[in-house]
Design an enzyme around this catalytic site. Structure first.
Site, PDB file in Angstrom:
ATOM      1  N   LYS A 297       9.665  17.563 -14.567  1.00 47.26           N
ATOM      2  CA  LYS A 297      11.143  17.230 -13.344  1.00 47.26           C
ATOM      3  C   LYS A 297      11.690  16.505 -14.474  1.00 47.26           C
ATOM      4  O   LYS A 297      11.558  15.506 -15.340  1.00 47.26           O
ATOM      5  CB  LYS A 297      10.240  16.496 -12.177  1.00 47.26           C
ATOM      6  CG  LYS A 297      10.032  17.125 -10.975  1.00 47.26           C
ATOM      7  CD  LYS A 297       9.444  15.997 -10.325  1.00 47.26           C
ATOM      8  CE  LYS A 297      10.954  16.054  -9.304  1.00 47.26           C
ATOM      9  NZ  LYS A 297      10.907  15.508  -8.216  1.00 47.26           N
TER      10      LYS A 297
ATOM     11  N   GLU B 143       4.634  15.180 -10.586  1.00 49.64           N
ATOM     12  CA  GLU B 143       5.306  16.804 -12.034  1.00 49.64           C
ATOM     13  C   GLU B 143       6.071  16.357 -12.632  1.00 49.64           C
ATOM     14  O   GLU B 143       7.139  16.295 -13.056  1.00 49.64           O
ATOM     15  CB  GLU B 143       5.776  17.010 -10.393  1.00 49.64           C
ATOM     16  CG  GLU B 143       5.526  17.161  -9.205  1.00 49.64           C
ATOM     17  CD  GLU B 143       6.885  17.691  -8.249  1.00 49.64           C
ATOM     18  OE1 GLU B 143       6.938  18.810  -8.379  1.00 49.64           O
ATOM     19  OE2 GLU B 143       6.761  17.486  -6.884  1.00 49.64           O
TER      20      GLU B 143
ATOM     21  N   GLU C 143      11.166  13.700   3.322  1.00 48.81           N
ATOM     22  CA  GLU C 143      10.554  12.424   1.927  1.00 48.81           C
ATOM     23  C   GLU C 143      11.117  10.764   1.950  1.00 48.81           C
ATOM     24  O   GLU C 143      11.981  10.642   2.577  1.00 48.81           O
ATOM     25  CB  GLU C 143      11.677  13.014   0.747  1.00 48.81           C
ATOM     26  CG  GLU C 143      11.180  14.377   0.321  1.00 48.81           C
ATOM     27  CD  GLU C 143      12.476  14.998  -0.826  1.00 48.81           C
ATOM     28  OE1 GLU C 143      12.251  13.754  -1.340  1.00 48.81           O
ATOM     29  OE2 GLU C 143      12.596  15.847  -1.240  1.00 48.81           O
TER      30      GLU C 143
ATOM     31  N   GLU D 158      10.969  10.081 -12.007  1.00 51.58           N
ATOM     32  CA  GLU D 158      11.423  11.055 -12.425  1.00 51.58           C
ATOM     33  C   GLU D 158       9.779  12.074 -11.834  1.00 51.58           C
ATOM     34  O   GLU D 158       9.379  13.003 -11.020  1.00 51.58           O
ATOM     35  CB  GLU D 158      12.290  12.165 -12.267  1.00 51.58           C
ATOM     36  CG  GLU D 158      14.065  12.012 -11.622  1.00 51.58           C
ATOM     37  CD  GLU D 158      14.271  11.607 -10.790  1.00 51.58           C
ATOM     38  OE1 GLU D 158      13.846  12.681  -9.940  1.00 51.58           O
ATOM     39  OE2 GLU D 158      14.247  10.466 -10.660  1.00 51.58           O
TER      40      GLU D 158
END
Length: 481
Positions: free
Chosen positions: A321, A318, A264, A327
């Site tokens: 999250k 997303e 990542e 985030e």
């Protein structure tokens, strides 16, 4: 004749050696699904194929996702969530069943090449480090029974916090409290020729130490270099310094031959008010420069010419999250498939990308962004060629609109800063006007379908642009582009 044969054999061996050591670095993408508004796995597979991305990381072994990538040639890294580690570590039968149900029916049509067991377990609230190696061994046993132990690599991904110190790189070392877990796991990796997986985020180093870390250094834009006083090695970017810290830490434990894979790395496009560097411009700059750096195969100062495989985080924003605003905003695409910023995944465009220090910049448009090569976005959501907006209904009560507005700006994850005082959409200062802006933003980012313009019956779809003055309402591209 004997000399000629020896010469031919020598040439063949030389060519094979060149091919082996000349393998190019790989750029992949992380496909997280911690959201309730994402397109179907089949649509996502189409997007990834359109972008010509060949390597994808997913965080479980979801059957619908595995089916969607069948016969695409895309290599998948699948994950075993931390919640499953106990079951995988306790009983071989659990792993055998998982393999029979979730892997074998789809392999090799779906090209699964690696399994990441656990996600940054040393940082997880419930310490599951003791479960990782037993789970890895049980998975290896199950793969061996099926003849796949040489075809599917097994490892576990970690955060940089696994180190007790990371700078200067040459003095890096793993946290001693993890040594009982690390040493046998590293031995397992060596025995099975598997990589050590690490998640690297220069963004966090900059965010938490902005007074010490120049933004340009974190974004691969620095014109100066940082010296490691012990080795004299020069670092022009933080990514290389972090990666070399891992190499040195492994060497300190006598595991200098293990390949390191970056599972990542990325940069958020939006954050909380204090996260001033979380902008689309900086996200574009970081990922563009990272791709160029990796594809150029320079290695790192400590490992020049070393192959670096990197998975960019992440494909989508997303919305489920937890945590601070950033985030939920690491994605390169909104849920409807339109790009947050236009990233050139090939790394071939040489147009300079400029960073920014503030959150006031606007997202680069697909037509003008550096790196756009006309294949960086595919509209997955939205409908047809008719543009539509979602606004608040003038028939709704103020109480109903306020409730829906609070939801949109809260759980709905809409950026409502534009309707704050002194911002372009604050006037007129009415709940109706503010709600219209928030409703439309949610509607467009979620796919621009009628279902996304419900808000309990206090909103309506319109085909006339409600923008006024400097207050511009978002519009998702029509399906024909």
């Amino acid at each position: 004749m004997g000399k000629r044969l020896k010469l031919i054999l020598w040439i063949c061996v030389s060519i094979l050696a060149f091919l082996d050591f000349g393998m190019a670095s790989k750029i992949g993408i992380c496909y997280g699904r911690n959201a309730d508004n994402l397109p179907s796995p089949n649509k996502v597979s189409e997007l990834i194929q359109h972008l010509n991305i060949k390597f994808v990381r997913i965080y479980d072994a979801n059957i619908d996702v595995l089916k969607a990538f069948a016969n695409t040639g895309i290599e998948l890294m699948i994950g075993v969530p931390n919640a499953d580690l106990l079951a995988f570590a306790q009983f071989q039968s659990n792993v055998d069943t998982w393999l029979s149900n979730n892997i074998l029916p789809y392999y090799p049509a779906t090209k699964i090449t690696s399994i990441s067991v656990g996600l940054e377990v040393t940082e997880a609230p419930d310490n599951a480090t003791g479960l990782v190696l037993p789970a890895m061994r049980n998975i290896h046993t199950a793969l061996k029974k099926s003849g796949l132990d040489k075809k599917i690599k097994i490892s576990s991904s970690h955060s940089l916090a696994i180190l007790s110190r990371s700078f200067p790189p040459s003095s890096a070392s793993f946290n001693k409290k993890h040594s009982a877990f690390l040493k046998p796991m590293l031995e397992f990796l060596v025995e099975n020729d598997s990589p050590f997986m690490i998640d690297l985020y220069p963004y966090y180093a900059y965010r938490d130490s902005a007074e010490k870390v120049p933004l340009e250094y974190a974004l691969f834009e620095s014109s100066s270099q940082v010296v490691d006083p012990a080795t004299g090695l020069l670092y022009s970017n933080m990514f290389d310094a972090q990666l070399d810290a891992i190499y040195f830490a492994l060497t300190a434990m006598s595991f200098k031959t293990i390949k390191v894979m970056v599972t990542e790395s990325g940069w958020p496009s939006k954050g909380s008010p204090k996260e001033t560097a979380a902008t689309p411009e900086n996200a574009l700059a970081y990922n563009t420069n990272l791709i160029r750096h990796v594809i150029g195969d320079p290695g790192t100062p400590a490992k020049p010419g070393e192959e670096i495989d990197v998975y960019l985080f992440s494909l989508f924003n997303e919305n489920r999250k937890p945590g601070i605003e950033s985030e939920r905003n690491w994605g390169m695409f909104y849920a409807n498939g339109t790009d947050v910023y236009a990233l050139d995944f090939t790394g071939e465009n040489a147009t300079p990308v400029s960073p920014t220090n503030s959150t006031t910049g606007t997202s680069p448009s697909p037509s003008s962004s550096p790196g756009n090569n006309n294949n960086s976005s595919v509209t997955i959501g939205g409908g047809g060629g008719t543009k539509k907006w979602c606004i608040a209904s003038s028939q709704a009560s103020v109480t109903e609109l306020q409730t829906a507005l609070d939801w949109a700006c809260g759980p709905g994850n809409v950026d409502c800063s534009a309707v704050q005082p002194n911002q372009p959409c604050f006037e007129p200062d009415t709940v109706l006007s503010h709600a219209s802006y928030a409703f439309n933003t949610y509607y467009q980012q979620s796919g621009a379908s009628s279902l996304d313009c419900s808000f309990g019956g206090v909103s309506v779809e319109v085909d006339k642009d409600p923008s006024y003055g400097n207050c511009l309402y978002m519009i998702a591209p029509a399906s024909q582009g």
